[in-house]
Motif scaffolding. Structure first.
Motif, mmCIF file in Angstrom:
data_model
loop_
_atom_site.group_PDB
_atom_site.id
_atom_site.type_symbol
_atom_site.label_atom_id
_atom_site.label_comp_id
_atom_site.label_asym_id
_atom_site.label_seq_id
_atom_site.Cartn_x
_atom_site.Cartn_y
_atom_site.Cartn_z
ATOM 1 N N ASN A 109 -29.322 40.304 -7.556
ATOM 2 C CA ASN A 109 -30.660 40.367 -6.988
ATOM 3 C C ASN A 109 -31.636 41.068 -7.916
ATOM 4 O O ASN A 109 -32.829 40.870 -7.808
ATOM 5 C CB ASN A 109 -30.617 41.104 -5.652
ATOM 6 C CG ASN A 109 -29.697 40.406 -4.708
ATOM 7 O OD1 ASN A 109 -29.831 39.225 -4.502
ATOM 8 N ND2 ASN A 109 -28.736 41.123 -4.167
ATOM 9 N N PHE A 110 -31.135 41.895 -8.795
ATOM 10 C CA PHE A 110 -32.038 42.576 -9.723
ATOM 11 C C PHE A 110 -31.608 42.446 -11.178
ATOM 12 O O PHE A 110 -32.329 42.860 -12.065
ATOM 13 C CB PHE A 110 -32.206 44.057 -9.348
ATOM 14 C CG PHE A 110 -30.921 44.822 -9.200
ATOM 15 C CD1 PHE A 110 -30.341 45.436 -10.287
ATOM 16 C CD2 PHE A 110 -30.292 44.921 -7.980
ATOM 17 C CE1 PHE A 110 -29.167 46.144 -10.161
ATOM 18 C CE2 PHE A 110 -29.122 45.636 -7.830
ATOM 19 C CZ PHE A 110 -28.548 46.245 -8.938
ATOM 20 N N LEU A 140 -29.895 50.292 -0.253
ATOM 21 C CA LEU A 140 -31.316 50.247 -0.607
ATOM 22 C C LEU A 140 -31.632 49.089 -1.548
ATOM 23 O O LEU A 140 -32.679 48.438 -1.412
ATOM 24 C CB LEU A 140 -31.741 51.582 -1.229
ATOM 25 C CG LEU A 140 -31.726 52.775 -0.274
ATOM 26 C CD1 LEU A 140 -31.945 54.068 -1.035
ATOM 27 C CD2 LEU A 140 -32.755 52.605 0.831
ATOM 28 N N THR A 141 -30.741 48.798 -2.498
ATOM 29 C CA THR A 141 -30.989 47.659 -3.391
ATOM 30 C C THR A 141 -30.869 46.349 -2.633
ATOM 31 O O THR A 141 -31.604 45.395 -2.910
ATOM 32 C CB THR A 141 -30.053 47.672 -4.614
ATOM 33 O OG1 THR A 141 -28.700 47.659 -4.189
ATOM 34 C CG2 THR A 141 -30.321 48.867 -5.493
ATOM 35 N N ARG A 146 -34.050 45.741 -0.931
ATOM 36 C CA ARG A 146 -35.057 45.203 -1.860
ATOM 37 C C ARG A 146 -34.842 43.713 -2.071
ATOM 38 O O ARG A 146 -35.797 42.939 -2.108
ATOM 39 C CB ARG A 146 -34.994 45.953 -3.198
ATOM 40 C CG ARG A 146 -35.971 45.428 -4.235
ATOM 41 C CD ARG A 146 -37.408 45.583 -3.744
ATOM 42 N NE ARG A 146 -38.325 45.018 -4.699
ATOM 43 C CZ ARG A 146 -39.073 43.936 -4.459
ATOM 44 N NH1 ARG A 146 -39.020 43.321 -3.311
ATOM 45 N NH2 ARG A 146 -39.890 43.489 -5.380
ATOM 46 N N ALA A 183 -36.167 41.950 1.025
ATOM 47 C CA ALA A 183 -37.634 41.873 1.018
ATOM 48 C C ALA A 183 -38.128 40.851 -0.006
ATOM 49 O O ALA A 183 -39.076 40.095 0.259
ATOM 50 C CB ALA A 183 -38.230 43.250 0.727
ATOM 51 N N PHE A 184 -37.484 40.803 -1.163
ATOM 52 C CA PHE A 184 -37.857 39.846 -2.207
ATOM 53 C C PHE A 184 -37.702 38.419 -1.699
ATOM 54 O O PHE A 184 -38.609 37.592 -1.844
ATOM 55 C CB PHE A 184 -36.990 40.086 -3.440
ATOM 56 C CG PHE A 184 -37.226 39.121 -4.566
ATOM 57 C CD1 PHE A 184 -38.340 39.230 -5.374
ATOM 58 C CD2 PHE A 184 -36.319 38.099 -4.814
ATOM 59 C CE1 PHE A 184 -38.560 38.343 -6.419
ATOM 60 C CE2 PHE A 184 -36.525 37.208 -5.851
ATOM 61 C CZ PHE A 184 -37.650 37.331 -6.660
#
Length: 189
Positions: A31-32, A156-157, A160, A163-164
């Motif tokens: 995701n990141f 928390l990641t 994110r 939300a993305f």
């Protein structure tokens, strides 16, 4: 950020094999930070050579032997140094957004099809993230988990990532609606 930091962060909770790391990347870290399995295996080799992780051989009877990796004290220090360094703002690089930028001059039916595909993908990821979040917090409320959970970084990641993908889904749906409305208005003229 380098791939090395993403791999080190992924190995913080437990020993993982290269295969397990690739699966963990696919579910959460991707995701990141995107990486191909070959890149992960190469990075594991570099990290072990640099003393940032250690690997141990696990003998298996019915399968090939595997190596399990864990972060060393030096690897933890590397992560500590990385987290203390300045962070640059992120930016969007997305070919679909460039295509939508040209919407007034191209076939919008093609754009709507691509936006629909992206929205469907985002919906699936929203469901996946929702399930991962429920699994992480078990029977606790989100507030309780965030206040008292053992390890909240992955949670928390994942928030994110959720939300993305919700943002992607919403933008695609709105863009589709706008393009269809404009196309219908042109057809009525």
């Amino acid at each position: 950020m380098a791939l090395r930091h993403a791999v080190l962060a992924a190995l913080l909770d437990e020993e993982l094999s290269g295969y397990q790391l690739a699966k963990a990347f696919d579910l959460g870290v991707a995701n990141f930070w995107h990486a191909l399995p070959q890149q992960l295996y190469a990075e594991l080799t570099r990290l072990e050579q640099d003393g940032l992780i250690t690997g141990r051989e696990v003998v298996q009877d019915t399968r090939p032997n595997k190596r399990l990796f864990t972060v060393t004290d030096a690897g933890l220090a590397e992560l500590e140094q990385f987290t203390a360094s300045a962070t640059k703002p992120s930016s969007i690089r997305d070919d679909l957004i460039v295509k939508v930028q040209a919407a007034d001059h191209v076939d919008t039916a093609t754009l709507v099809a691509q936006l629909t595909e992206r929205a469907d993908f985002a919906r699936a990821k929203v469901e996946l993230f929702g399930g991962l979040l429920r699994t992480m917090r078990r029977d606790r409320s989100e507030e309780d988990f965030l206040r008292e959970g053992e390890r909240i970084g992955p949670y928390l990641t994942c928030l994110r990532g959720l939300a993305f993908e919700q943002g992607n889904r919403d933008w695609c749906e709105r863009t589709i609606a706008v393009l269809r409305e404009r196309e219908a208005a042109r057809a009525d003229r």
